[in-house]
Design a protein around this motif. Structure first.
Motif, PDB file in Angstrom:
ATOM      1  N   ALA A   1       5.059   8.265  27.051  1.00 31.38           N
ATOM      2  CA  ALA A   1       6.416   8.553  26.591  1.00 31.38           C
ATOM      3  C   ALA A   1       6.343   9.445  25.356  1.00 31.38           C
ATOM      4  O   ALA A   1       5.555   9.179  24.442  1.00 31.38           O
ATOM      5  CB  ALA A   1       7.150   7.260  26.259  1.00 31.38           C
TER       6      ALA A   1
ATOM      7  N   ARG B   1       8.562  -2.765  24.564  1.00 32.95           N
ATOM      8  CA  ARG B   1       7.684  -1.947  25.406  1.00 32.95           C
ATOM      9  C   ARG B   1       6.443  -2.713  25.861  1.00 32.95           C
ATOM     10  O   ARG B   1       5.680  -2.228  26.696  1.00 32.95           O
ATOM     11  CB  ARG B   1       7.232  -0.698  24.640  1.00 32.95           C
TER      12      ARG B   1
ATOM     13  N   SER C   1       4.768  -1.423  29.350  1.00 32.57           N
ATOM     14  CA  SER C   1       3.591  -0.569  29.170  1.00 32.57           C
ATOM     15  C   SER C   1       2.352  -1.214  29.784  1.00 32.57           C
ATOM     16  O   SER C   1       1.480  -0.521  30.328  1.00 32.57           O
ATOM     17  CB  SER C   1       3.351  -0.282  27.685  1.00 32.57           C
TER      18      SER C   1
END
Length: 279
Positions: A48, A235, A239
């Protein structure tokens, strides 16, 4: 600042291989098996842009920035940032740097780099491509920086040679002292019964430099601050799913695992600095 140098091979290392060949062999061992890549819902290699953007977490006082600023001119300096992402390495040098050049293969990263340079008040230029394929598109700069990229480069000698050839004063390269993906080794074992490697390390990179005849200074520093996006707890599970090629329906299972086995990220980073040889 203090530095140390001088590294020797251990008895366990393969005999007859060059340091560069050992580096390449160790990186090759990190390849994710094709059958896992084929079923991955998203690329485990994707990043990202927000993870690498410049925000208020950027610490201009970290050792890597001090090492680079120590050789930059007091005014008018230039920085060429290889694998620049959103520009965290380069912008930590503004000022005294007044011109920053970013090289990255992701155009979205380059857009973030340009925006960060504008906010910092620096003139900027970006080059889309993979280093060292685009080396001749890049201007010579006073300092060439390269943060957290080397562990992605199997053919390390031409990569380093191109860094050196574009630096007027010095190259400053930063990597964790151990491969960052070792943080996920327990998770790979848990979810896929897959044993992952643990090399190469910063010492292996130092051996490559020595083999190339590069007399590099070396410092070690704590892991620098992460961007707010990178450190966002929200995240954590997504992730991990991406990194491990897992479907979203494993999210609860992953969350339970992470509550007990948080990834053990490298806490120490190596900073290398060596002279450039650009005219």
């Amino acid at each position: 600042m203090s530095s140390r140098s001088g590294f020797s091979l251990t008895e366990s290392e393969p005999v007859g291989l060059t340091a560069a060949a050992r580096w390449a062999d160790q990186l090759a061992a990190w390849a994710i098996p094709e059958h896992l890549l084929d079923r991955a819902p998203q690329s485990p290699y994707a990043h990202a842009v927000a993870t690498f953007e410049v925000d208020d977490t950027l610490d201009r006082a970290v050792l890597s920035a001090e090492v680079a600023r120590a050789v930059l001119p007091e005014t008018g300096g230039s920085v060429l940032d290889i694998g620049c992402g959103g520009g965290r390495a380069a912008m930590s040098l503004v000022p005294p740097a007044e011109r920053v050049i970013g090289v990255d293969q992701d155009p979205a990263m380059l857009a973030a780099f340009t925006a960060a340079a504008s906010v910092a008040g620096a003139r900027s230029m970006t080059i889309e491509g993979v280093w060292p394929e685009v080396v001749f598109d890049a201007p010579i700069a006073d300092v060439v920086t390269c943060h957290h990229v080397a562990y992605n480069v199997a053919d390390i000698e031409p990569f380093v040679g191109a860094l050196t050839g574009r630096a007027r004063l010095a190259v400053v390269l930063v990597i964790p002292t151990r491969h960052p993906m070792t943080a996920w080794n327990n998770a790979w074992r848990r979810f896929w019964q897959l044993e992952r490697p643990d090399g190469p390390t910063a010492d292996d990179f130092a051996a490559v430099l020595t083999e190339m005849g590069i007399d590099a200074e070396r410092w070690e520093m704590p892991r620098p601050p992460l961007s707010r996006h990178a450190s966002d707890p929200a995240r954590r599970v997504p992730s991990t799913l991406r990194r491990l090629c897992l479907d979203d329906d494993r999210a609860d299972e992953v969350a339970e695992f992470l509550d007990v086995h948080e990834p053990e990220w490298p806490t120490e980073y190596a900073v290398f600095r060596w002279p450039g040889d650009a005219a």
